[in-house]
Design a protein around this motif. Structure first.
Motif, PDB file in Angstrom:
ATOM      1  N   GLY A  82       0.780  -1.231   0.000  1.00  0.00           N
ATOM      2  CA  GLY A  82       0.000   0.000   0.000  1.00  0.00           C
ATOM      3  C   GLY A  82       0.810   1.277   0.000  1.00  0.00           C
ATOM      4  N   PHE A  83       2.124   1.174  -0.147  1.00  0.00           N
ATOM      5  CA  PHE A  83       2.935   2.384  -0.275  1.00  0.00           C
ATOM      6  C   PHE A  83       2.643   3.039  -1.621  1.00  0.00           C
ATOM      7  CE2 PHE A  83       5.188   0.129   3.023  1.00  0.00           C
ATOM      8  CZ  PHE A  83       5.661   1.143   3.853  1.00  0.00           C
ATOM      9  N   THR A  84       2.786   4.366  -1.663  1.00  0.00           N
ATOM     10  CA  THR A  84       2.445   5.094  -2.889  1.00  0.00           C
ATOM     11  C   THR A  84       3.651   5.696  -3.589  1.00  0.00           C
ATOM     12  OG1 THR A  84       1.995   7.101  -1.614  1.00  0.00           O
ATOM     13  CG2 THR A  84       0.128   5.626  -2.063  1.00  0.00           C
ATOM     14  N   GLY A  85       4.810   5.747  -2.945  1.00  0.00           N
ATOM     15  CA  GLY A  85       5.977   6.339  -3.584  1.00  0.00           C
ATOM     16  C   GLY A  85       7.243   6.092  -2.798  1.00  0.00           C
ATOM     17  N   VAL A  86       8.357   6.477  -3.416  1.00  0.00           N
ATOM     18  CA  VAL A  86       9.676   6.327  -2.808  1.00  0.00           C
ATOM     19  C   VAL A  86      10.402   7.668  -2.900  1.00  0.00           C
ATOM     20  CG1 VAL A  86      11.843   5.026  -2.798  1.00  0.00           C
ATOM     21  CG2 VAL A  86       9.742   3.920  -3.588  1.00  0.00           C
ATOM     22  N   VAL A  87      11.013   8.085  -1.796  1.00  0.00           N
ATOM     23  CA  VAL A  87      11.759   9.344  -1.722  1.00  0.00           C
ATOM     24  C   VAL A  87      13.248   9.057  -1.932  1.00  0.00           C
ATOM     25  CG1 VAL A  87      12.404  11.283  -0.237  1.00  0.00           C
ATOM     26  CG2 VAL A  87      10.075  10.345  -0.145  1.00  0.00           C
ATOM     27  N   PHE A  88      13.897   9.900  -2.745  1.00  0.00           N
ATOM     28  CA  PHE A  88      15.329   9.770  -3.022  1.00  0.00           C
ATOM     29  C   PHE A  88      16.048  11.061  -2.654  1.00  0.00           C
ATOM     30  CE2 PHE A  88      13.210   6.713  -5.644  1.00  0.00           C
ATOM     31  CZ  PHE A  88      14.074   5.641  -5.757  1.00  0.00           C
ATOM     32  N   GLY A  89      17.369  10.956  -2.455  1.00  0.00           N
ATOM     33  CA  GLY A  89      18.176  12.113  -2.105  1.00  0.00           C
ATOM     34  C   GLY A  89      19.159  12.504  -3.184  1.00  0.00           C
ATOM     35  N   ASP A  90      18.777  12.329  -4.447  1.00  0.00           N
ATOM     36  CA  ASP A  90      19.658  12.723  -5.558  1.00  0.00           C
ATOM     37  C   ASP A  90      19.656  14.238  -5.720  1.00  0.00           C
ATOM     38  OD1 ASP A  90      20.275  10.010  -6.384  1.00  0.00           O
ATOM     39  OD2 ASP A  90      18.213   9.912  -7.144  1.00  0.00           O
ATOM     40  N   ILE A  91      20.777  14.757  -6.258  1.00  0.00           N
ATOM     41  CA  ILE A  91      20.906  16.204  -6.451  1.00  0.00           C
ATOM     42  C   ILE A  91      21.011  16.554  -7.935  1.00  0.00           C
ATOM     43  CG2 ILE A  91      22.246  18.278  -5.924  1.00  0.00           C
ATOM     44  CD1 ILE A  91      23.187  16.865  -3.358  1.00  0.00           C
ATOM     45  N   HIS A  92      21.983  15.956  -8.655  1.00  0.00           N
ATOM     46  CA  HIS A  92      22.134  16.354 -10.053  1.00  0.00           C
ATOM     47  C   HIS A  92      22.656  15.252 -10.983  1.00  0.00           C
ATOM     48  CE1 HIS A  92      26.453  16.593  -9.459  1.00  0.00           C
ATOM     49  NE2 HIS A  92      26.295  17.467  -8.483  1.00  0.00           N
ATOM     50  N   LEU A  93      22.783  14.026 -10.531  1.00  0.00           N
ATOM     51  CA  LEU A  93      23.252  12.954 -11.407  1.00  0.00           C
ATOM     52  C   LEU A  93      22.064  12.407 -12.193  1.00  0.00           C
ATOM     53  CD1 LEU A  93      25.784  11.094  -9.070  1.00  0.00           C
ATOM     54  CD2 LEU A  93      26.246  12.851 -10.807  1.00  0.00           C
ATOM     55  N   ALA A  94      21.894  12.917 -13.406  1.00  0.00           N
ATOM     56  CA  ALA A  94      20.700  12.614 -14.194  1.00  0.00           C
ATOM     57  C   ALA A  94      20.593  11.136 -14.554  1.00  0.00           C
ATOM     58  CB  ALA A  94      20.686  13.467 -15.455  1.00  0.00           C
ATOM     59  N   ASP A  95      21.732  10.482 -14.823  1.00  0.00           N
ATOM     60  CA  ASP A  95      21.673   9.073 -15.197  1.00  0.00           C
ATOM     61  C   ASP A  95      21.227   8.207 -14.027  1.00  0.00           C
ATOM     62  OD1 ASP A  95      24.058   9.707 -13.893  1.00  0.00           O
ATOM     63  OD2 ASP A  95      25.205   8.131 -14.904  1.00  0.00           O
ATOM     64  N   VAL A  96      21.691   8.544 -12.833  1.00  0.00           N
ATOM     65  CA  VAL A  96      21.274   7.799 -11.635  1.00  0.00           C
ATOM     66  C   VAL A  96      19.777   7.995 -11.400  1.00  0.00           C
ATOM     67  CG1 VAL A  96      21.543   7.594  -9.138  1.00  0.00           C
ATOM     68  CG2 VAL A  96      23.554   7.926 -10.594  1.00  0.00           C
ATOM     69  N   HIS A 105       8.493   4.101 -11.431  1.00  0.00           N
ATOM     70  CA  HIS A 105       7.257   4.344 -12.171  1.00  0.00           C
ATOM     71  C   HIS A 105       6.678   3.053 -12.741  1.00  0.00           C
ATOM     72  CE1 HIS A 105       8.123   8.908 -12.883  1.00  0.00           C
ATOM     73  NE2 HIS A 105       7.673   8.647 -11.676  1.00  0.00           N
ATOM     74  N   ALA A 106       7.556   2.167 -13.214  1.00  0.00           N
ATOM     75  CA  ALA A 106       7.083   0.896 -13.764  1.00  0.00           C
ATOM     76  C   ALA A 106       6.373   0.063 -12.702  1.00  0.00           C
ATOM     77  CB  ALA A 106       8.252   0.109 -14.353  1.00  0.00           C
ATOM     78  N   ALA A 107       6.744   0.257 -11.446  1.00  0.00           N
ATOM     79  CA  ALA A 107       6.101  -0.465 -10.349  1.00  0.00           C
ATOM     80  C   ALA A 107       4.812   0.205  -9.887  1.00  0.00           C
ATOM     81  CB  ALA A 107       7.074  -0.589  -9.172  1.00  0.00           C
ATOM     82  N   GLY A 108       4.479   1.333 -10.508  1.00  0.00           N
ATOM     83  CA  GLY A 108       3.254   2.030 -10.147  1.00  0.00           C
ATOM     84  C   GLY A 108       3.386   2.910  -8.920  1.00  0.00           C
ATOM     85  N   LEU A 109       4.598   3.357  -8.650  1.00  0.00           N
ATOM     86  CA  LEU A 109       4.866   4.195  -7.486  1.00  0.00           C
ATOM     87  C   LEU A 109       5.353   5.575  -7.929  1.00  0.00           C
ATOM     88  CD1 LEU A 109       6.826   1.503  -5.444  1.00  0.00           C
ATOM     89  CD2 LEU A 109       4.517   2.333  -4.914  1.00  0.00           C
ATOM     90  N   ALA A 110       5.170   6.560  -7.071  1.00  0.00           N
ATOM     91  CA  ALA A 110       5.677   7.909  -7.331  1.00  0.00           C
ATOM     92  C   ALA A 110       7.163   7.969  -7.003  1.00  0.00           C
ATOM     93  CB  ALA A 110       4.914   8.931  -6.498  1.00  0.00           C
ATOM     94  N   HIS A 111       7.905   8.708  -7.798  1.00  0.00           N
ATOM     95  CA  HIS A 111       9.341   8.908  -7.606  1.00  0.00           C
ATOM     96  C   HIS A 111       9.532  10.346  -7.120  1.00  0.00           C
ATOM     97  CE1 HIS A 111      13.459   9.921  -8.947  1.00  0.00           C
ATOM     98  NE2 HIS A 111      13.719   8.665  -8.687  1.00  0.00           N
ATOM     99  N   VAL A 112       9.979  10.505  -5.872  1.00  0.00           N
ATOM    100  CA  VAL A 112      10.008  11.814  -5.218  1.00  0.00           C
ATOM    101  C   VAL A 112      11.451  12.229  -4.973  1.00  0.00           C
ATOM    102  CG1 VAL A 112       9.191  13.165  -3.244  1.00  0.00           C
ATOM    103  CG2 VAL A 112       7.814  11.249  -4.095  1.00  0.00           C
ATOM    104  N   GLU A 113      11.813  13.432  -5.428  1.00  0.00           N
ATOM    105  CA  GLU A 113      13.188  13.947  -5.306  1.00  0.00           C
ATOM    106  C   GLU A 113      13.154  15.337  -4.646  1.00  0.00           C
ATOM    107  OE1 GLU A 113      16.012  12.536  -5.966  1.00  0.00           O
ATOM    108  OE2 GLU A 113      15.777  11.036  -7.561  1.00  0.00           O
ATOM    109  N   PRO A 114      13.149  15.404  -3.314  1.00  0.00           N
ATOM    110  CA  PRO A 114      12.960  16.692  -2.631  1.00  0.00           C
ATOM    111  C   PRO A 114      14.104  17.689  -2.789  1.00  0.00           C
ATOM    112  CG  PRO A 114      12.410  14.846  -1.183  1.00  0.00           C
ATOM    113  CD  PRO A 114      13.113  14.282  -2.381  1.00  0.00           C
TER     114      PRO A 114
END
Length: 212
Positions: A82-96, A105-114
């Protein structure tokens, strides 16, 4: 996604300030060493962080060649729970970012980059200004000499790192850290410096938990 370092901590602080209910930390480590890759932090210190923050921790010891499959299995598990998304701590590495974003996204979850796209020096200053503190656990010797190992990320660090010709946040792998105090924590994680280890182009510091 929790490495235990300063960027993870700042991303969690930002996510909470936006009203997101972050109820689990996800941590991957190398089962051959029981340490988080690159950061060199032992798995038991990550558990101590989670205990001090008061949040559930899911740790997975995963060989590098099984990482993608394990990560995708974890995402499917989160979706089922029942989780809806995952939070990441990336800053500027676009490939990562792109690698993770595609799979989340393929798993149906939100990708959050604060903290994505912000100035690295400002982010380090914000981390310190929040009252958070971390210790340097790994340095890439071609970019930082061994004297930086074991330094506390504090006001003095913010000033000193700005004077170097590297990414102040260490986003390119110049250094890695372990967060041990700040507004996330109900009590600081008590640690002491242990052995130093040279691993090719890197020098790493073992942290030892101080029994409480």
């Amino acid at each position: 996604m929790w490495s235990g370092g300063k960027d993870s901590a700042l991303a969690l602080l930002r996510a909470r300030s936006r009203g997101l209910d972050v109820s689990r930390l996800l941590n991957f480590y190398d089962p051959a060493t029981d340490r988080v890759r690159f950061h060199a932090t032992r798995a038991d210190l990550i558990q101590a962080q989670a205990d001090a923050i008061g949040i559930d921790l899911r740790q997975l010891g995963t060989p590098w060649d099984h990482y993608e499959a394990t990560f995708q299995d974890l995402l499917a598990e989160l979706k089922r729970e029942g989780f809806t998304g995952v939070v990441f701590g990336d800053i500027h590495l676009a490939d990562v970012r792109a690698w993770y974003e595609e799979r989340v996204h393929a798993a149906g979850l939100a990708h959050v980059e604060p903290i994505w796209g912000e100035q690295p020096a400002a982010l380090v200053a914000e981390f310190v200004g929040s009252g958070s503190r971390a210790v340097i656990t790994c340095c890439e010797l071609g970019k930082l000499d061994e004297s930086w190992l074991g330094r506390i990320i504090d006001d003095r660090f913010v000033e000193d790192i700005r004077g170097l010709a590297i990414d102040p946040a260490g986003e390119n792998g110049e250094y890695h850290s372990f967060t041990f105090a700040g507004p996330l924590f109900r009590a600081p994680v008590a640690w002491r410096p242990g052995a130093r280890r040279h691993d090719g182009a890197f020098v790493q510091l073992d942290l030892e938990l101080i029994p409480g």
